[in-house]
Write a protein that holds these residues in place. Structure first.
Motif, short mmCIF file in Angstrom:
data_model
loop_
_atom_site.label_atom_id
_atom_site.label_comp_id
_atom_site.label_asym_id
_atom_site.label_seq_id
_atom_site.Cartn_x
_atom_site.Cartn_y
_atom_site.Cartn_z
N CYS A 174 39.57 35.16 32.06
CA CYS A 174 39.89 35.13 33.49
C CYS A 174 38.59 34.73 34.20
N GLY A 175 37.72 35.71 34.49
CA GLY A 175 36.45 35.39 35.17
C GLY A 175 35.30 35.17 34.22
N GLY A 176 35.49 35.43 32.93
CA GLY A 176 34.42 35.21 31.95
C GLY A 176 33.30 36.23 32.03
N HIS A 177 33.54 37.40 32.64
CA HIS A 177 32.48 38.39 32.85
C HIS A 177 32.45 39.50 31.82
N SER A 178 33.21 39.38 30.76
CA SER A 178 33.17 40.42 29.74
C SER A 178 31.72 40.67 29.34
N SER A 216 35.32 36.81 25.99
CA SER A 216 36.19 35.77 26.53
C SER A 216 35.83 34.38 26.03
N VAL A 265 32.60 45.58 42.47
CA VAL A 265 31.55 45.41 43.47
C VAL A 265 30.90 44.03 43.48
N GLY A 269 36.09 38.59 37.27
CA GLY A 269 37.53 38.30 37.15
C GLY A 269 38.37 39.53 37.45
N GLY A 275 40.39 41.02 33.84
CA GLY A 275 39.64 41.87 32.91
C GLY A 275 39.31 43.20 33.56
N THR A 286 36.70 50.09 38.65
CA THR A 286 36.06 51.03 39.57
C THR A 286 35.27 50.23 40.61
N GLY A 298 48.71 41.33 25.76
CA GLY A 298 49.25 40.03 26.13
C GLY A 298 48.43 39.43 27.25
N VAL A 325 48.22 38.62 30.97
CA VAL A 325 48.86 38.93 32.25
C VAL A 325 48.77 37.69 33.13
N TYR A 356 34.00 54.04 29.39
CA TYR A 356 34.86 53.10 30.13
C TYR A 356 34.80 51.76 29.40
N ASN A 367 35.32 48.72 30.01
CA ASN A 367 34.73 47.54 30.65
C ASN A 367 33.22 47.59 30.73
C1 LIG Z 1 28.54 41.21 37.36
C2 LIG Z 1 29.56 42.21 36.90
C3 LIG Z 1 29.98 43.19 37.78
C4 LIG Z 1 30.93 44.11 37.36
N1 LIG Z 1 31.32 45.08 38.24
C5 LIG Z 1 32.31 45.92 37.88
C6 LIG Z 1 32.80 46.88 38.79
O1 LIG Z 1 32.36 46.98 39.92
N2 LIG Z 1 33.79 47.70 38.38
C7 LIG Z 1 34.33 47.62 37.13
O2 LIG Z 1 35.24 48.37 36.84
N3 LIG Z 1 33.87 46.73 36.24
C8 LIG Z 1 32.87 45.89 36.58
N4 LIG Z 1 32.40 45.00 35.68
C9 LIG Z 1 32.95 44.99 34.32
C10 LIG Z 1 34.19 44.14 34.32
O3 LIG Z 1 35.29 44.93 34.72
C11 LIG Z 1 34.46 43.55 32.94
O4 LIG Z 1 33.36 42.81 32.53
C12 LIG Z 1 35.72 42.70 32.94
O5 LIG Z 1 36.08 42.43 31.61
C13 LIG Z 1 35.52 41.41 33.66
O6 LIG Z 1 36.73 40.74 33.81
P1 LIG Z 1 36.81 39.15 33.67
O7 LIG Z 1 38.23 38.79 33.92
O8 LIG Z 1 35.77 38.49 34.46
O9 LIG Z 1 36.45 39.03 32.16
P2 LIG Z 1 36.81 37.97 31.04
O10 LIG Z 1 35.54 37.85 30.29
O11 LIG Z 1 37.44 36.75 31.56
O12 LIG Z 1 37.85 38.77 30.22
C14 LIG Z 1 37.47 39.96 29.57
C15 LIG Z 1 38.59 40.40 28.68
O13 LIG Z 1 39.68 40.79 29.49
C16 LIG Z 1 40.88 40.38 28.89
N5 LIG Z 1 41.56 39.49 29.85
C17 LIG Z 1 41.02 38.71 30.80
N6 LIG Z 1 42.00 38.13 31.50
C18 LIG Z 1 43.17 38.55 30.98
C19 LIG Z 1 44.52 38.33 31.30
N7 LIG Z 1 44.92 37.57 32.32
N8 LIG Z 1 45.45 38.95 30.56
C20 LIG Z 1 45.10 39.75 29.53
N9 LIG Z 1 43.83 40.00 29.17
C21 LIG Z 1 42.88 39.41 29.92
C22 LIG Z 1 40.55 39.74 27.60
O14 LIG Z 1 40.60 40.70 26.58
C23 LIG Z 1 39.12 39.32 27.78
O15 LIG Z 1 38.40 39.29 26.59
C24 LIG Z 1 31.46 44.06 36.06
C25 LIG Z 1 31.02 43.08 35.19
C26 LIG Z 1 30.08 42.16 35.60
C27 LIG Z 1 29.61 41.14 34.64
#
Ligand SMILES: Cc1cc2nc3c(=O)[nH]c(=O)nc-3n(C[C@H](O)[C@H](O)[C@H](O)COP(=O)(O)OP(=O)(O)OC[C@H]3O[C@@H](n4cnc5c(N)ncnc54)[C@H](O)[C@@H]3O)c2cc1C
Length: 462
Positions: A75-79, A84, A134, A139, A142, A149, A198, A200, A414, A416
């Motif tokens: 999604c946002g690539g922020h894992s 991701s 925050v 994304g 994720g 939070t 799956g 979402v 947690y 994430n």
């Molecule tokens: C700069 C930064 C700030 C953050 N701040 C917070 C915060 O304030 N609160 C908090 O709770 N967390 C925070 N996080 C942690 C964040 O919640 C996780 O890193 C989360 O995985 C990021 O989501 P993403 O969609 O960008 O990740 P992605 O890297 O795109 O996806 C991570 C994982 O989520 C799953 N995924 C993504 N999209 C889907 C989809 N559509 N359907 C099913 N599975 C999917 C996959 O398993 C994937 O490997 C932060 C992370 C970063 C890097």
């Protein structure tokens, strides 16, 4: 992997008539598309499938399962863990960012590729908010699937607590809905269970009226009394108050008193979400131990709140993390944290302390898959540095400090905030929810197609 990627490419192009973009090494845009937020994770996907709609997602899953190709969902690539991306297929949702707000019903529906910023901008047009994280370039998918939070957690609960319905494509490429009424086990598991079940494609969520908050900030070089005050104060604090503390090296910035620059400090950020006047006494008390020249308090817009930390966590730097909970922050743990602040290895590395509780803590432990809600102190070590040559030192610092603090911590984490090398802690993240997680996983993803995540293995992998 290369052959399987080519097989998926051909079948998406010719058999399934994929409508989005298919990127392979050498294609324009491939280099940009393969990069993820954490510069520690570099992979060369055989294929990046940028889906534009649900049918594309179904085709990508169908083609990848037929070719038995390792697949990552983005999604946002922020894992933080770097899940991701992979050397096989990346199902990239970044072209699926539609948001629809029903202002009257205080509800939004948004697509699975949205960033938090896309949701915030759309909901604020109606003066409404969705409680999320925050940093606006994170994304939404994720974050919500792991729990979610942020500044509004104490007031409105976790992000996942505010989802009414998920629409997802499961491993057999069916389109499934999960809500309190439809597939309630899946609905339970998706609220905290990460990407295990799956892809979402749409979230339907509750919104709340809010356009501004009070932000108060201050620095304290005397870390011990500040942490003691925070520990005692937050136990009684109203849900309108969120007080986060970062232990860090004070930046060399104009607003930082000269004597603090480059030295270990406790940096407090407080958000008051109620009537500004009602919050004044709480904020004053909380900031009483901060250096007076560093203290500020102002009303800011919700969109400012949601973007003010964006530049602190740039894409492409190197990050490593470990996290956990304390039920009580006893004096010896505070002593260790004070000592730890003296060892912080780089100017951008932080020890984050957050207090959960509030609305998030009122929801029963087994009502969602999300891990521990009862241990209010969330503690995260986030090392952040630029050069690969500093990897070993930064990782060793995080691991060393974590193992020192671990005995005083409550088991739990947690998902994430975990790194990619903590698979052994996944059962710890879910604890008494583990067996039910495995049952739901075994039903919806019996072959563990969705395994690049904090993985819950199904009962009978093939
Ligand atoms: C700069 C930064 C700030 C953050 N701040 C917070 C915060 O304030 N609160 C908090 O709770 N967390 C925070 N996080 C942690 C964040 O919640 C996780 O890193 C989360 O995985 C990021 O989501 P993403 O969609 O960008 O990740 P992605 O890297 O795109 O996806 C991570 C994982 O989520 C799953 N995924 C993504 N999209 C889907 C989809 N559509 N359907 C099913 N599975 C999917 C996959 O398993 C994937 O490997 C932060 C992370 C970063 C890097």
């Amino acid at each position: 992997m290369v052959e399987a990627s080519e097989e998926v490419y051909s079948s998406l192009q010719f058999k399934y008539r994929f409508k989005g973009e298919l990127l392979r090494a050498g294609d324009d845009g491939y280099e940009m598309a393969r990069a993820v937020w954490n510069g520690m994770t570099v992979r060369s996907p055989g294929l990046i499938a940028r889906c534009v709609d649900v049918a594309d997602v179904q085709s990508a899953i169908r083609a990848a399962t037929q070719a038995d190709l390792l697949t990552a969902i983005r999604c946002g690539g922020h894992s933080l863990a770097g899940f991701s991306t992979c050397d096989g297929l990346v199902i990239d949702l970044s072209r699926m960012r539609e948001v629809a707000v029903d202002a009257e019903a205080r509800r939004a529906r948004f697509a699975g590729g949205c960033l938090l910023g896309s949701v915030d901008v759309a909901t604020q047009k109606a003066g409404l908010v969705f409680p999320s994280g925050v940093v606006s370039h994170t994304g939404a998918s994720g974050l919500i699937l792991g729990g979610g939070t942020g500044w509004l957690t104490r007031r409105f609960g976790l992000s996942c607590d505010n989802v009414e319905q998920f629409t997802l494509v499961t491993a057999d490429s069916s389109l499934v809905r999960a809500s309190a009424k439809e597939n309630p086990d899946l609905f339970w598991a998706l609220r905290g269970g990460g990407g295990n079940f799956g892809v979402v494609t749409e979230f339907q969520v509750r919104l709340y009226p809010m356009t501004a908050v009070v932000l108060a900030e201050g620095l304290s070089a005397d870390i011990r009394p500040l942490l003691e005050c925070w520990r005692d104060f937050m136990a009684e604090a109203p849900h309108d108050l969120k007080w986060n503390i970062n232990l860090c090296l004070a930046p060399h910035k104009e607003k930082v008193p000269v004597e603090h620059r480059g030295r270990p400090v406790a940096s407090s950020s407080l958000i008051w979400t109620g009537e500004p006047e009602a919050g004044r006494p709480y904020l004053k008390r909380a900031l009483a131990l901060c250096s007076p020249a560093s203290v500020s308090s102002k009303v800011i817009s919700f969109l400012h709140l949601q973007t003010m930390a964006d530049s602190d966590f740039p894409h492409g730097r190197r990050y490593y993390t470990k996290s956990g909970y304390f039920s009580n922050l006893d004096d010896s743990s505070i002593d260790r944290l004070v000592q730890a602040a003296d060892t912080i290895p780089s100017p951008d590395t932080i020890i984050e302390l957050a207090y959960l509780g509030g609305r998030a803590g009122q929801i029963a432990a087994l009502e969602t898959a999300f891990g521990d809600r009862s241990a209010p102190f969330v503690f995260t070590l986030l090392a952040n540095w630029a050069e690969a040559s500093a990897d070993a030192d930064n990782i060793a610092w995080v691991r060393g400090l974590f193992s020192q603090l671990r005995p005083a911590m409550k088991p739990g984490v947690y998902v994430n905030f975990m790194s990619g090398d903590e698979q052994d802690r996944v059962p710890e993240a879910y604890r008494e929810r583990w067996d039910r997680m495995v049952t739901v996983k075994s039903h919806y993803d019996p072959n563990n197609f969705f395994r690049l995540n904090q993985n819950v293995r199904p009962q009978r992998p093939t």
